[in-house]
Design a protein around this motif. Structure first.
Motif: not given
Length: 523
Positions: A322-328
């Protein structure tokens, strides 16, 4: 080395054992602080300082951790860290006074700089496509440490109440908190021993001009194709030379570093100012505020540990997909909602000592019961007003020893709602700010200044954590639980806005590519 594991994963598991010890060290105090408070007669600020003193040690250590790991190497720095954990755990368990306990925990806090050294080492021995997962192994071990500390605290609590002869012979019933803190010495000794088996970081070796050893290490970690690509990236980014400290400091303050440093500082503050370490370090205290009793509070803290582990695994499985930004974004939305639930739950609580409560108290302490007749059957609509009324009528010693019993007797609230809010908060944090921060910090800075830049950001992270932990007992007494949780939710909202507007995505790129792409952002 275990042939069933890839070399990178094997060494990652060893290095990330430090994360486990950090998690255990940081959260084991949640069960011990009540016993320590009674033994040393602490006030609110002293209690806060016992809990937060390791973070103060970490704050100081973070100032030098990057420079030290650059000078002597990641592996040697981690060996020193492991030694400090071992010394701290033994001295904490044997501390004869408040001052010496704070000093012992401060020493352990210096070892918290493993939080920045370990991710740097892991990122430097990992392939780009797996780097997020590999760095998250460290975070997974941190939450395993949190979970085990809650289990061990609960076990020692139950053990201390048993009638077993060996429990009394070993003084576990009267020195429970010393066993809670001393247990850490076992994993610390194991980690110290295993660290002597890991190789030195190939990127650090290249920085120091040790090209032959760097090439051998890379070839032992990756297959031929991956090794060639890794060496090419490292050599082109470092220009095959060592960078003196003065030059690396110059890189850190350069205009091209403003954007990645801004991202790092926002992450560092957001991770702590939303209150996660308050939940971890004061979990039983928070649950006791909801009136569930000491045993139930310790058991609910165990649930926090389990949820933390489960959702950290979720983050590991999704961070490179998913990537780092979506998780944040997902995690911060969860933090906002869960803190709102907690604030609402405590806001609806009422407190009343009725005639039955006073009569029951007379059985054990008639003098205290007589003092509290002035507030008998009076309803309080905030925990602050109720606790202040107790302090007005009781001595400090009486208040400290009876506060929890009186809260349990008087409170009427939706305790399951608060439990849900806290567990939802931990789940949201564990799949976002927890692992993503360390993954991104290991990615967004250039090789030449990575350790120093992460060290600087680590100082900001530790300072924020220290202040949040230090003021929490005061907030609980003077602002109340509802307002305190509302403040954390507001900070999460601000963090969410900044992440949406400012943050890049770093998944699937080499460390060198990320550094090149972030640098032009300031031009």
């Amino acid at each position: 080395m275990n042939k069933a594991l890839s070399p990178s994963l094997y060494y990652t598991l060893i290095v990330s054992l430090g994360g486990f010890i950090f998690g255990f060290d940081a959260s084991v105090i949640s069960g011990a602080i009540g016993f320590i408070d009674v033994e040393f007669g602490l006030n609110d600020w002293q209690q806060g300082f016992v809990v937060s003193s390791p973070t103060l040690g970490a704050l100081i250590a973070m100032l030098f951790a990057g420079a030290v790991s650059d000078a002597i190497g990641r592996r040697k720095a981690l060996i020193i860290v492991a030694s400090l954990y071992l010394i701290s755990s033994i001295c904490s368990a044997l501390a004869p006074s408040y001052a010496l306990l704070v000093l012992a925990r401060f020493i352990g806090g210096v070892a918290f700089c493993s939080l920045i050294i370990a991710p740097v080492y892991i990122s430097e021995i990992s392939a780009p496509e797996n780097r997020g997962k590999m760095v998250s192994v460290n975070q997974l071990n941190i939450v395993f440490g949190f979970a085990l500390s809650y289990f061990s605290n609960y076990y020692f609590l139950q053990l201390s109440a048993s009638e077993l002869s060996w429990v009394k012979e070993l003084s576990i019933d009267t020195q429970t908190w010393r066993y809670m803190l001393g247990l850490e010495a076992i994993p610390a000794l194991l980690w110290l021993s295993l660290l002597f088996t890991v190789p030195r970081s190939p990127r650090w070796l290249m920085l120091k001009g040790k090209v032959d050893e760097a090439e051998r290490t890379v070839k032992s970690l990756f297959d031929e194709h991956q090794a060639k690509a890794q060496l090419s990236d490292i050599q082109s980014s470092l220009e095959e030379r060592s960078w003196p400290l003065k030059e690396r400091l110059g890189i850190v303050v350069a205009k091209s570093m403003r954007y990645p440093l801004m991202i790092g500082v926002i992450l560092a503050i957001a991770q702590q100012i939303t209150g996660i370490n308050v939940i971890f370090f004061y979990a039983p205290t928070i649950f006791e505020q909801s009136g569930v009793g000491t045993d139930a509070a310790f058991m609910q803290a165990v649930w926090i540990g389990l949820v933390n582990v489960a959702f950290t695994v979720v983050a590991m499985l999704t961070i490179d997909k998913w990537g780092r930004k979506p998780l944040l974004i997902i995690g911060l939305c969860g933090v906002i909602l869960s803190m709102s639930v907690c604030a609402y739950g405590f806001k609806q609580a009422t407190y009343q000592l009725d005639s039955e409560d006073i009569a029951e108290l007379r059985i054990t302490d008639n003098r205290v019961a007589a003092k509290l007749t002035t507030i008998e059957n009076e309803t309080f609509y905030s925990d602050v007003a109720f606790k202040q009324s107790l302090r007005d009528n009781l001595t400090e010693v009486e208040y400290d020893s009876l506060q929890q019993q009186l809260l349990n007797s008087s409170i009427t609230m939706n305790a399951p709602l608060v439990l849900f809010g806290i567990i939802a908060f931990v789940a949201s944090f564990a799949m976002s700010l927890g692992p993503v921060m360390w993954a991104m910090l290991a990615e967004i800075f250039p090789n030449q200044a990575r350790a120093l830049a992460i060290s600087l950001v680590g100082v900001v992270n530790s300072l924020t954590s220290f202040l949040v932990q230090l003021v929490f007992p005061w907030e609980l007494m003077n602002l109340g639980a509802a307002t305190t949780f509302a403040i954390y939710g507001a900070f999460a909202l601000i963090s969410l806005i900044l992440v949406v507007k400012l943050f890049p995505e770093t998944k699937g790129r080499t460390l060198e590519q990320i550094a090149e792409e972030l640098a032009p952002a300031t031009k």
